[in-house]
Motif scaffolding. Structure first.
Motif, PDB file in Angstrom:
ATOM      1  N   ARG A   1       0.955  -1.274   0.124  1.00  0.00           N
ATOM      2  CA  ARG A   1      -0.139  -0.044  -0.182  1.00  0.00           C
ATOM      3  C   ARG A   1       0.832   1.244  -0.067  1.00  0.00           C
ATOM      4  N   LEU A   2       1.959   1.299   0.689  1.00  0.00           N
ATOM      5  CA  LEU A   2       2.796   2.429   1.075  1.00  0.00           C
ATOM      6  C   LEU A   2       3.441   2.744  -0.637  1.00  0.00           C
ATOM      7  N   HIS A   3       3.874   1.684  -1.177  1.00  0.00           N
ATOM      8  CA  HIS A   3       4.242   2.021  -2.799  1.00  0.00           C
ATOM      9  C   HIS A   3       3.128   2.645  -3.506  1.00  0.00           C
ATOM     10  N   ARG A   4       1.953   2.154  -3.488  1.00  0.00           N
ATOM     11  CA  ARG A   4       0.809   2.512  -4.316  1.00  0.00           C
ATOM     12  C   ARG A   4       0.716   4.498  -3.889  1.00  0.00           C
ATOM     13  N   LEU A   5       0.647   4.639  -2.381  1.00  0.00           N
ATOM     14  CA  LEU A   5       0.400   5.781  -1.923  1.00  0.00           C
ATOM     15  C   LEU A   5       1.555   6.875  -2.399  1.00  0.00           C
ATOM     16  N   THR A   6       2.618   6.285  -2.231  1.00  0.00           N
ATOM     17  CA  THR A   6       3.749   7.052  -2.524  1.00  0.00           C
ATOM     18  C   THR A   6       3.669   7.393  -4.159  1.00  0.00           C
ATOM     19  N   ARG A   7       3.373   6.562  -4.922  1.00  0.00           N
ATOM     20  CA  ARG A   7       3.481   6.663  -6.482  1.00  0.00           C
ATOM     21  C   ARG A   7       2.202   7.660  -6.757  1.00  0.00           C
ATOM     22  N   ALA A   8       1.082   7.472  -6.079  1.00  0.00           N
ATOM     23  CA  ALA A   8      -0.119   8.454  -6.363  1.00  0.00           C
ATOM     24  C   ALA A   8       0.327   9.783  -5.897  1.00  0.00           C
ATOM     25  N   ASP A   9       0.989   9.853  -4.932  1.00  0.00           N
ATOM     26  CA  ASP A   9       1.287  11.140  -4.369  1.00  0.00           C
ATOM     27  C   ASP A   9       2.203  12.382  -5.212  1.00  0.00           C
ATOM     28  N   SER A  10       2.448  11.768  -6.471  1.00  0.00           N
ATOM     29  CA  SER A  10       3.222  12.450  -7.402  1.00  0.00           C
ATOM     30  C   SER A  10       2.275  13.037  -8.606  1.00  0.00           C
ATOM     31  N   THR A  11       1.874  14.252  -8.215  1.00  0.00           N
ATOM     32  CA  THR A  11       0.621  14.910  -8.989  1.00  0.00           C
ATOM     33  C   THR A  11       1.065  16.070  -9.909  1.00  0.00           C
ATOM     34  N   THR A  12       2.784  16.155  -9.982  1.00  0.00           N
ATOM     35  CA  THR A  12       3.491  17.355 -10.757  1.00  0.00           C
ATOM     36  C   THR A  12       2.974  17.220 -12.125  1.00  0.00           C
ATOM     37  N   ARG A  13       2.891  18.640 -12.714  1.00  0.00           N
ATOM     38  CA  ARG A  13       2.698  18.466 -14.237  1.00  0.00           C
ATOM     39  C   ARG A  13       3.913  18.606 -14.892  1.00  0.00           C
ATOM     40  N   ASN A  14       5.081  18.830 -14.141  1.00  0.00           N
ATOM     41  CA  ASN A  14       6.284  18.719 -14.807  1.00  0.00           C
ATOM     42  C   ASN A  14       6.791  17.402 -15.266  1.00  0.00           C
TER      43      ASN A  14
ATOM     44  N   ARG B   1       9.370  15.961 -16.605  1.00  0.00           N
ATOM     45  CA  ARG B   1      10.609  15.527 -16.367  1.00  0.00           C
ATOM     46  C   ARG B   1      10.822  15.157 -14.922  1.00  0.00           C
ATOM     47  N   LYS B   2      10.046  16.057 -13.893  1.00  0.00           N
ATOM     48  CA  LYS B   2      10.244  15.583 -12.525  1.00  0.00           C
ATOM     49  C   LYS B   2       9.425  14.367 -12.337  1.00  0.00           C
ATOM     50  N   ALA B   3       8.222  14.212 -13.095  1.00  0.00           N
ATOM     51  CA  ALA B   3       7.218  13.041 -12.843  1.00  0.00           C
ATOM     52  C   ALA B   3       8.068  11.748 -13.180  1.00  0.00           C
ATOM     53  N   MET B   4       8.914  11.826 -14.338  1.00  0.00           N
ATOM     54  CA  MET B   4       9.494  10.731 -14.776  1.00  0.00           C
ATOM     55  C   MET B   4      10.795  10.263 -13.820  1.00  0.00           C
ATOM     56  N   ARG B   5      11.337  11.404 -13.308  1.00  0.00           N
ATOM     57  CA  ARG B   5      12.425  11.310 -12.349  1.00  0.00           C
ATOM     58  C   ARG B   5      12.078  10.670 -11.151  1.00  0.00           C
ATOM     59  N   LEU B   6      10.964  11.006 -10.582  1.00  0.00           N
ATOM     60  CA  LEU B   6      10.293  10.348  -9.307  1.00  0.00           C
ATOM     61  C   LEU B   6       9.981   9.017  -9.572  1.00  0.00           C
ATOM     62  N   GLN B   7       9.383   8.677 -10.888  1.00  0.00           N
ATOM     63  CA  GLN B   7       9.000   7.426 -11.017  1.00  0.00           C
ATOM     64  C   GLN B   7      10.067   6.400 -11.151  1.00  0.00           C
ATOM     65  N   ALA B   8      11.389   6.894 -12.084  1.00  0.00           N
ATOM     66  CA  ALA B   8      12.445   6.085 -12.022  1.00  0.00           C
ATOM     67  C   ALA B   8      13.011   6.013 -10.694  1.00  0.00           C
ATOM     68  N   ALA B   9      13.079   6.942  -9.837  1.00  0.00           N
ATOM     69  CA  ALA B   9      13.751   6.691  -8.235  1.00  0.00           C
ATOM     70  C   ALA B   9      12.771   5.660  -7.797  1.00  0.00           C
ATOM     71  N   TYR B  10      11.561   5.734  -7.517  1.00  0.00           N
ATOM     72  CA  TYR B  10      10.723   4.752  -6.922  1.00  0.00           C
ATOM     73  C   TYR B  10      11.055   3.411  -7.615  1.00  0.00           C
ATOM     74  N   ASP B  11      10.772   3.119  -9.033  1.00  0.00           N
ATOM     75  CA  ASP B  11      11.193   1.819  -9.656  1.00  0.00           C
ATOM     76  C   ASP B  11      12.514   1.276  -9.047  1.00  0.00           C
ATOM     77  N   ASP B  12      13.698   2.428  -8.885  1.00  0.00           N
ATOM     78  CA  ASP B  12      14.789   1.834  -8.320  1.00  0.00           C
ATOM     79  C   ASP B  12      14.699   1.168  -6.757  1.00  0.00           C
ATOM     80  N   LEU B  13      13.932   2.076  -6.180  1.00  0.00           N
ATOM     81  CA  LEU B  13      13.681   1.505  -4.845  1.00  0.00           C
ATOM     82  C   LEU B  13      13.021   0.194  -4.877  1.00  0.00           C
TER      83      LEU B  13
END
Length: 456
Positions: free
Chosen positions: A358-371, A373-385
């Motif tokens: 659930r924490l995985h999903r909440l953390t990913r859902a918490d990214s609502t940026t319209r940027n 590049r930033k969204a892709m960076r956050l997604q890649a970081a969480y993929d890595d984690l």
């Protein structure tokens, strides 16, 4: 049909009523059936028993008898014509004589339809079928009277909006606002039940928005209503209320099917998404240069969530799970800027415990940026984690992290009796396990003795 014929032969009317009728027109299968009849409760009980049903008394004083017949659970209620005490939502029960009269006392027109049996005649005195086609919620009688009689219907309006995806007509919406304060006479348990059903409905955002617009949220979920106060006319930070609704939507999209780790609808995940930023209004600070901070809003929000859920009489485990997710939802931030050690990853998994998926999903859902590049960076970081967690899990069985020596071994090695010292020693070994991974028994004993010499 056989049951309806028994009632007809006994000289009584019998009809399928309410939700099952509504759902039949919507193409939704009904597991339970609600019937209404002109028969009084004792007569209903006798007819059900004669039909071979297993019966139970749901509320005979209210006219309702429950039964199980041919694998189907049914409720049969005598026609009602109630009067309400202004200081209570419990009616002074009066049995009625007509189906039409019974239908007009129900909450919404779409729930005020019936099908007479065995003739299959539709009875719709309030225009429920037309409202069903239009996707509209309205009350069969003046909504001021309806909501004054039973204020829980205010919460049911929000819930049905979320469940059916319908709009509420203007007079009904106005009455919700005008009479919201009457929810104070409704038990916390009944309000909680409607809120739970709202959150696990297909469209919870619609119900939340209706509650906020009508002022109902200020009474039921004041922490969510307060998110509107963070709207910044100078645009120094995003709209936390709109962000929250988007996080709820995105969390729902990340739920899994029945075979996955977070089968939807998942109340814990959805409610944590709704409450995850409630700590922001009380922690908002404006610094030099227009910088806005919300320091420790996760910790403050978890405390606020626990308090609200206690007041709504949620069970202890649900309170614990939701508030823990709120507390942990910020933990990931910073992972992309600084690579976590294996120790940090272990602690993340250990702190999340059974809530990790659930924490995985909440953390990913918490990214609502319209940027993007930033969204892709956050997604890649969480993929890595997540990949790091999977790798360590494969090597170390992370989900079952324990000290390398148990309590009995600690007491034997150090000659201790049960007590606080054993707990402190165990915590030290758990810290070592987190920091260095698994230790062999000899190394664990050596480290334990070194610690004991300095601390015991």
């Amino acid at each position: 049909m056989r049951l309806s014929k028994r009632f007809a032969e006994a000289g009584h009317e019998f009809a399928l009523v309410g939700g099952p009728v509504r759902d039949a027109f919507l193409g939704i299968a009904a597991n339970d059936m609600d019937f209404t009849t002109s028969a009084r409760p004792d007569e209903t009980l006798a007819l059900l028993n004669a039909a071979g049903a297993t019966t139970w008394d749901i509320g005979r004083e209210f006219g309702t008898i429950g039964a199980s017949l041919h694998g189907l659970t049914v409720e049969v209620t005598t026609y009602r014509s109630d009067e309400y005490d202004p200081d209570s939502r419990k009616p002074q029960v009066a049995f009625g004589d007509t189906l039409e009269g019974d239908l007009t006392r129900r909450d919404f027109t779409v729930n005020a339809m019936a099908v007479r049996l065995p003739s299959l005649e539709l009875v719709d005195p309030c225009g429920g079928l037309s409202d069903l086609v239009d996707g509209l919620l309205r009350t069969p009688i003046d909504p001021i009277i309806s909501f004054s009689d039973d204020p829980l219907r205010i919460m049911r309006a929000a819930r049905f909006t979320a469940q059916l995806g319908f709009d509420v007509d203007e007079p009904t919406m106005s009455a919700m606002s005008e009479l919201a304060d009457r929810l104070s006479i409704v038990s916390a348990e009944r309000i909680r039940s409607e809120l739970e059903r709202l959150m696990i409905s297909p469209h919870p955002r619609r119900g939340i928005e209706l509650m906020e617009y009508t002022g109902v949220a200020e009474l039921v979920l004041p922490e969510v209503a307060a998110l509107k106060s963070t709207v910044d006319e100078h645009g120094r930070h995003k709209d936390v209320y709109e962000h929250t609704l988007t996080v709820v939507d995105q969390a729902i999209e990340l739920e899994t099917d029945a075979d996955g780790p977070v089968p939807g609808p998942d109340f814990v995940l959805r409610f944590a998404a709704l409450m995850h930023d409630v700590g922001k209004p009380p922690t908002r600070r404006f610094g030099p240069g227009g910088k806005v901070t919300f320091h420790q809003h996760d910790i403050v929000g978890a405390k606020m969530t626990r308090q609200r859920m206690r007041e709504l009489r949620f069970d202890k485990q649900t309170i614990k799970d939701v508030s823990r997710l709120v507390e942990l939802h910020q933990r990931f931030h910073g992972y992309g800027e600084a690579v976590w050690t294996d120790s940090a990853v272990r602690r993340y998994v250990n702190d999340a415990g059974h809530l990790l998926e659930r924490l995985h999903r909440l953390t990913r859902a918490d990214s609502t940026t319209r940027n993007q590049r930033k969204a892709m960076r956050l997604q890649a970081a969480y993929d890595d984690l997540e990949n790091r967690i999977a790798e360590l899990e494969e090597k170390e069985e992370l989900a079952a992290v324990r000290p390398d020596l148990d309590g009995s071994q600690i007491m034997e090695i150090l000659g201790l009796a049960p007590g606080p010292a054993v707990g402190r020693a165990r915590k030290h070994l758990l810290d070592l396990r987190m920091e260095h991974g698994p230790l062999d028994p000899d190394e664990a004993e050596r480290r334990l003795r070194e610690w004991a010499e300095e601390n015991l």
